[in-house]
Design a protein around this motif. Structure first.
Motif, PDB file in Angstrom:
ATOM      1  N   SER A  23     105.705   6.880  34.538  1.00 49.63           N
ATOM      2  CA  SER A  23     105.069   7.273  35.791  1.00 49.63           C
ATOM      3  C   SER A  23     105.670   8.539  36.375  1.00 49.63           C
ATOM      4  N   THR A  24     106.841   8.940  35.879  1.00 52.56           N
ATOM      5  CA  THR A  24     107.550  10.104  36.393  1.00 52.56           C
ATOM      6  C   THR A  24     107.825  11.074  35.257  1.00 52.56           C
ATOM      7  N   PRO A  25     107.583  12.366  35.460  1.00 50.26           N
ATOM      8  CA  PRO A  25     107.881  13.329  34.395  1.00 50.26           C
ATOM      9  C   PRO A  25     109.358  13.291  34.023  1.00 50.26           C
ATOM     10  N   ASN A  26     109.639  13.511  32.747  1.00 41.59           N
ATOM     11  CA  ASN A  26     111.015  13.504  32.254  1.00 41.59           C
ATOM     12  C   ASN A  26     111.302  14.834  31.583  1.00 41.59           C
ATOM     13  N   VAL A  27     112.446  15.431  31.896  1.00 41.35           N
ATOM     14  CA  VAL A  27     112.716  16.780  31.417  1.00 41.35           C
ATOM     15  C   VAL A  27     112.880  16.841  29.900  1.00 41.35           C
ATOM     16  N   ALA A  28     113.432  15.783  29.283  1.00 40.31           N
ATOM     17  CA  ALA A  28     113.577  15.784  27.818  1.00 40.31           C
ATOM     18  C   ALA A  28     112.209  15.764  27.150  1.00 40.31           C
ATOM     19  N   ARG A  29     111.292  14.971  27.706  1.00 34.87           N
ATOM     20  CA  ARG A  29     109.963  14.882  27.130  1.00 34.87           C
ATOM     21  C   ARG A  29     109.145  16.139  27.428  1.00 34.87           C
ATOM     22  N   PHE A  41     104.480  11.936  27.264  1.00 29.96           N
ATOM     23  CA  PHE A  41     103.383  11.195  27.862  1.00 29.96           C
ATOM     24  C   PHE A  41     102.537  12.122  28.729  1.00 29.96           C
ATOM     25  N   ALA A  42     101.405  11.613  29.181  1.00 30.11           N
ATOM     26  CA  ALA A  42     100.490  12.430  29.983  1.00 30.11           C
ATOM     27  C   ALA A  42     101.182  13.001  31.211  1.00 30.11           C
ATOM     28  N   VAL A  43     102.043  12.196  31.855  1.00 24.89           N
ATOM     29  CA  VAL A  43     102.726  12.670  33.054  1.00 24.89           C
ATOM     30  C   VAL A  43     103.663  13.833  32.729  1.00 24.89           C
ATOM     31  N   HIS A 212     111.227  29.718  42.310  1.00 23.86           N
ATOM     32  CA  HIS A 212     111.119  28.639  43.299  1.00 23.86           C
ATOM     33  C   HIS A 212     109.969  27.691  42.974  1.00 23.86           C
ATOM     34  N   ARG A 213     108.845  28.233  42.534  1.00 24.35           N
ATOM     35  CA  ARG A 213     107.700  27.372  42.200  1.00 24.35           C
ATOM     36  C   ARG A 213     108.001  26.525  40.966  1.00 24.35           C
ATOM     37  N   GLY A 214     108.717  27.107  40.003  1.00 17.68           N
ATOM     38  CA  GLY A 214     109.122  26.327  38.841  1.00 17.68           C
ATOM     39  C   GLY A 214     110.068  25.195  39.224  1.00 17.68           C
ATOM     40  N   GLN A 215     111.010  25.484  40.109  1.00 23.10           N
ATOM     41  CA  GLN A 215     111.922  24.436  40.577  1.00 23.10           C
ATOM     42  C   GLN A 215     111.163  23.308  41.273  1.00 23.10           C
ATOM     43  N   ASN A 216     110.121  23.677  42.004  1.00 27.27           N
ATOM     44  CA  ASN A 216     109.334  22.652  42.698  1.00 27.27           C
ATOM     45  C   ASN A 216     108.704  21.674  41.705  1.00 27.27           C
ATOM     46  N   VAL A 217     108.264  22.180  40.549  1.00 26.54           N
ATOM     47  CA  VAL A 217     107.702  21.295  39.522  1.00 26.54           C
ATOM     48  C   VAL A 217     108.770  20.310  39.050  1.00 26.54           C
ATOM     49  N   TYR A 218     109.973  20.806  38.818  1.00 28.07           N
ATOM     50  CA  TYR A 218     111.038  19.944  38.303  1.00 28.07           C
ATOM     51  C   TYR A 218     111.579  18.986  39.355  1.00 28.07           C
ATOM     52  N   ARG A 219     111.274  19.241  40.618  1.00 28.15           N
ATOM     53  CA  ARG A 219     111.681  18.282  41.649  1.00 28.15           C
ATOM     54  C   ARG A 219     110.911  16.981  41.549  1.00 28.15           C
ATOM     55  N   SER A 220     109.828  16.987  40.783  1.00 26.33           N
ATOM     56  CA  SER A 220     109.075  15.744  40.573  1.00 26.33           C
ATOM     57  C   SER A 220     109.733  14.864  39.524  1.00 26.33           C
ATOM     58  N   LYS A 222     113.439  13.152  37.716  1.00 26.15           N
ATOM     59  CA  LYS A 222     114.676  12.559  38.220  1.00 26.15           C
ATOM     60  C   LYS A 222     115.870  13.494  38.066  1.00 26.15           C
ATOM     61  N   THR A 223     115.651  14.619  37.370  1.00 32.45           N
ATOM     62  CA  THR A 223     116.731  15.587  37.156  1.00 32.45           C
ATOM     63  C   THR A 223     116.220  16.988  37.501  1.00 32.45           C
ATOM     64  N   PRO A 224     116.185  17.320  38.782  1.00 29.63           N
ATOM     65  CA  PRO A 224     115.693  18.645  39.198  1.00 29.63           C
ATOM     66  C   PRO A 224     116.487  19.780  38.559  1.00 29.63           C
ATOM     67  N   LEU A 225     115.832  20.901  38.417  1.00 22.05           N
ATOM     68  CA  LEU A 225     116.426  22.076  37.790  1.00 22.05           C
ATOM     69  C   LEU A 225     117.292  22.838  38.792  1.00 22.05           C
ATOM     70  N   VAL A 226     118.516  23.149  38.395  1.00 21.54           N
ATOM     71  CA  VAL A 226     119.431  23.915  39.237  1.00 21.54           C
ATOM     72  C   VAL A 226     119.480  25.352  38.710  1.00 21.54           C
ATOM     73  N   VAL A 227     119.118  26.296  39.554  1.00 24.54           N
ATOM     74  CA  VAL A 227     119.135  27.704  39.159  1.00 24.54           C
ATOM     75  C   VAL A 227     120.507  28.295  39.457  1.00 24.54           C
ATOM     76  N   ARG A 228     121.104  28.925  38.453  1.00 27.40           N
ATOM     77  CA  ARG A 228     122.402  29.577  38.640  1.00 27.40           C
ATOM     78  C   ARG A 228     122.364  30.973  38.044  1.00 27.40           C
ATOM     79  N   ASP A 229     123.169  31.875  38.620  1.00 25.96           N
ATOM     80  CA  ASP A 229     123.211  33.242  38.102  1.00 25.96           C
ATOM     81  C   ASP A 229     124.295  33.359  37.027  1.00 25.96           C
ATOM     82  N   ARG A 230     124.423  34.547  36.468  1.00 29.16           N
ATOM     83  CA  ARG A 230     125.327  34.740  35.336  1.00 29.16           C
ATOM     84  C   ARG A 230     126.773  34.416  35.697  1.00 29.16           C
TER      85      ARG A 230
END
Length: 272
Positions: A23-29, A41-43, A212-220, A222-230
């Protein structure tokens, strides 16, 4: 390649069970989907397509990162490394660590670690006839649990050099969990002559809006994306003697080139 996200284009994996959250998107999948796999899966496909609609650079990072992993493993094998701890190994696909390592040394030992049920189930099915390879379901944020797991402690000899692979995983570890401490704990468990290979997403060419919009997708997930600089990513490599060319865009390692940088940095470092 068909990226419609339809069930016909990507047949649903047969792996299921109470531990598999569909029911929840998973970053590995999602990562598996970017690479053209079917263990999703579809999600996951829906979330991945939202990310790709923002910028195809997200999918390009996944592909370039997989190639970086292959080059790093080959380099490590050439340095005589025959033990690998792959943190956040994900769903098995073409160019797995053990496949590359065993081309150099059939006796090389590889301990995969992932927390995602589908990734672990696929790996177990793939590795059933691989005595020198293990898969452990564990949270890489708990190094003590990982390092003491039978599939890790029973397979790898930490009195000898080990390559710790933290490839496209630390950007899913929030600052609150102290990723620098986590990586330091893994490094401290390793013998002199060990290595750390690391890659981490970073908006090198992506705009602030895309990021920022990409991060918003990953907030859906269980493991949101953390953006870091070099500079922030470089701090994770403290205590390592970096192999040339150092910390570079992942598609510019180990040889710099004129190709547009992928949106992530990578490096291989020898532990001091």
């Amino acid at each position: 390649m068909d990226r419609t996200g339809s069930d016909d284009a990507h047949p649903r994996t047969e792996i299921s069970g109470p531990e598999v959250d569909v029911s929840t998107p998973n970053v590995a999948r999602m990562y598996d989907y970017y690479l053209g796999g079917a263990a999703n899966f579809a999600v996951d496909r829906e979330a991945a397509e939202k990310a790709l609609a923002i910028t195809p650079e997200i999918g390009r990072f996944a592909r370039m990162n997989r190639l970086f992993l292959g080059r790093a493993v080959r380099y490590l094998c050439e340095q005589g490394i025959d033990q690998f701890l792959d943190l956040g190994s994900g769903v098995p696909t073409v160019g797995n660590v053990h496949e590359i390592a065993h081309q150099h040394d059939p006796d090389a030992r590889i301990a995969y670690v992932d927390h995602e049920s589908v990734a672990v189930a696929h790996a177990r099915a793939l590795l059933v006839d691989e005595p020198n390879v293990s898969i452990t379901q564990a949270d890489i944020r708990r190094p003590a649990d990982v390092l003491s797991a039978p599939g890790v402690s029973g397979l790898l000899d930490f009195s000898r050099p080990v390559a710790v692979l933290a490839v496209a995983i630390v950007h899913f570890v929030p600052d609150a969990d102290d990723p620098a401490r986590i990586l330091r704990t893994y490094r401290e468990a390793c013998a002199p002559g060990s290595y750390l290979a690391l890659s981490h997403g970073s908006p090198i060419t992506m705009t602030e809006s895309e990021t920022h919009r990409g991060q918003n997708v990953y907030r859906s997930t269980k493991t949101p994306l953390v953006v870091r600089d070099r500079d922030e990513i470089a701090a994770f490599l403290d205590g390592c003697e970096l192999v040339e060319p150092g910390l570079t865009p992942i598609n510019h390692w180990p040889t710099t080139n004129d190709e547009q940088p992928a949106n992530g940095y990578g490096a291989v470092g020898k532990l001091r």
